[in-house]
Design an enzyme around this catalytic site. Structure first.
Site, PDB file in Angstrom:
ATOM      1  CD1 TRP A  64       0.777  -0.482   2.942  1.00  0.00           C
ATOM      2  CD2 TRP A  64      -1.268  -0.109   3.742  1.00  0.00           C
ATOM      3  NE1 TRP A  64       0.858  -0.586   4.302  1.00  0.00           N
ATOM      4  CE2 TRP A  64      -0.383  -0.371   4.836  1.00  0.00           C
ATOM      5  CE3 TRP A  64      -2.599   0.155   4.015  1.00  0.00           C
ATOM      6  CZ2 TRP A  64      -0.814  -0.373   6.163  1.00  0.00           C
ATOM      7  CZ3 TRP A  64      -3.025   0.151   5.343  1.00  0.00           C
ATOM      8  CH2 TRP A  64      -2.140  -0.116   6.390  1.00  0.00           C
ATOM      9  CG  HIS A  72      -9.859  21.483  -7.302  1.00  0.00           C
ATOM     10  ND1 HIS A  72     -11.191  21.568  -7.625  1.00  0.00           N
ATOM     11  CD2 HIS A  72      -9.747  21.897  -6.013  1.00  0.00           C
ATOM     12  CE1 HIS A  72     -11.864  22.035  -6.584  1.00  0.00           C
ATOM     13  NE2 HIS A  72     -11.005  22.239  -5.591  1.00  0.00           N
ATOM     14  CG  HIS A  76     -10.880  18.232 -10.590  1.00  0.00           C
ATOM     15  ND1 HIS A  76     -10.001  18.385 -11.640  1.00  0.00           N
ATOM     16  CD2 HIS A  76     -11.407  19.465 -10.375  1.00  0.00           C
ATOM     17  CE1 HIS A  76     -10.000  19.641 -12.039  1.00  0.00           C
ATOM     18  NE2 HIS A  76     -10.854  20.320 -11.287  1.00  0.00           N
ATOM     19  CG  ASP A  78     -14.258  22.421  -9.848  1.00  0.00           C
ATOM     20  OD1 ASP A  78     -13.303  21.738  -9.444  1.00  0.00           O
ATOM     21  OD2 ASP A  78     -14.187  23.178 -10.846  1.00  0.00           O
ATOM     22  CG  HIS A  82     -13.084  25.292  -6.498  1.00  0.00           C
ATOM     23  ND1 HIS A  82     -11.782  25.371  -6.064  1.00  0.00           N
ATOM     24  CD2 HIS A  82     -13.027  25.384  -7.862  1.00  0.00           C
ATOM     25  CE1 HIS A  82     -10.971  25.496  -7.104  1.00  0.00           C
ATOM     26  NE2 HIS A  82     -11.700  25.529  -8.205  1.00  0.00           N
TER      27      HIS A  82
END
Length: 262
Positions: A64, A72, A76, A78, A82
């Site tokens: 891992w 962003h 992505h 918003d 934002h």
């Protein structure tokens, strides 16, 4: 047909392949192109991956990593907070937005021919109305995505951002386009470019209308989408769920679309 029957049929269609799941996200990693702001502002750092263990002395049975990345980055979401115009919405953060908003019908407006001819192409309100005359009204509570076939440029930072001494050059919505879509009651707007606005949108009035006006009205944005050419103009369902960051202004997402086969 009851709700249970509807979901049962959807499940069967997903299993049979009659409804396809289309991946609308670009790969996210250290080489993913990110937005470049003027030098006077703080920049989003490139994604960094730190290994914790890899079947070794640090963890013999597991692998891992942990990540450094901006909210962003890559494909992505918003959230309204934002932007300064949406900062006061109590339900405008990634952990407070009602989850039903993350799954909605999607309208895809194909602007790929215009963009191929003009990288600064702007989608206007009149163009959207012409699209509606052909494909049907944009429904309240639905998403609107601008297809430009820009996403393959994501393999090259220079091509994706497409900036010169005059600034970035990429397609997006005009001010009246954003105003019209808000009046239709859309849940949000998305593009295949690095941001939801056109490259030249800093010079619009108001500047950056997709950010300024959408978030002012508690609507959402999606950027760096991919494979919109695989979606029909209408009839698909978009799943765009950000991570539940506490107080988050946005989040990388694995955007998916449910698309009827054929």
């Amino acid at each position: 047909m009851t709700s249970t029957e509807t979901l049962t049929k959807l499940g069967a269609a997903l299993i049979s392949g009659d409804v396809e799941v289309v991946d609308l996200a670009v790969p996210l990693g250290p080489d993913t192109p990110l937005i470049q702001l003027p030098d006077i502002f703080q920049q989003t750092p490139q994604v960094k991956v730190h290994e914790i263990s890899n079947y070794d002395d640090n963890g013999p049975y597991w692998a891992w990593s942990w990540y450094e990345l901006g909210e962003h980055s890559g494909t992505h979401f918003d959230a309204p907070i934002h932007w300064i115009t949406g900062k006061d919405y109590p339900d405008g953060k990634t952990d407070t937005i009602p989850v039903k908003k993350f799954v909605a019908p999607v309208n895809v407006i194909d602007c790929s021919k215009q963009t191929a001819e003009n990288v600064d192409f702007l989608l206007t309100a009149d163009m959207v109305k012409e699209w509606e005359a052909e494909h049907g009204e944009i429904e309240e509570g639905s998403w609107v995505l601008m297809r430009t076939d820009w996403w393959p440029r994501n393999r090259s930072r220079a091509e994706f951002l497409n900036a010169d001494e005059n600034g970035p050059h990429s397609p997006g919505p005009s001010v009246d386009c954003v105003e019209y879509l808000i009046s239709k009651g859309i849940v949000g707007w998305g593009t295949e470019c690095v941001g939801t606005d056109a490259g030249a949108a800093g010079g619009f009035e108001p500047p950056y209308p997709a950010h300024n006006l959408l978030h002012k009205n508690n609507r959402y944005g999606l950027a760096s989408l991919a494979h919109l050419d695989k979606l029909p103009p209408k009839g698909a369902v978009l799943i765009a769920a950000p991570l539940k960051f506490v107080g988050g202004t946005g989040s990388p997402i694995r955007a998916l679309a449910l698309v009827p086969k054929g």
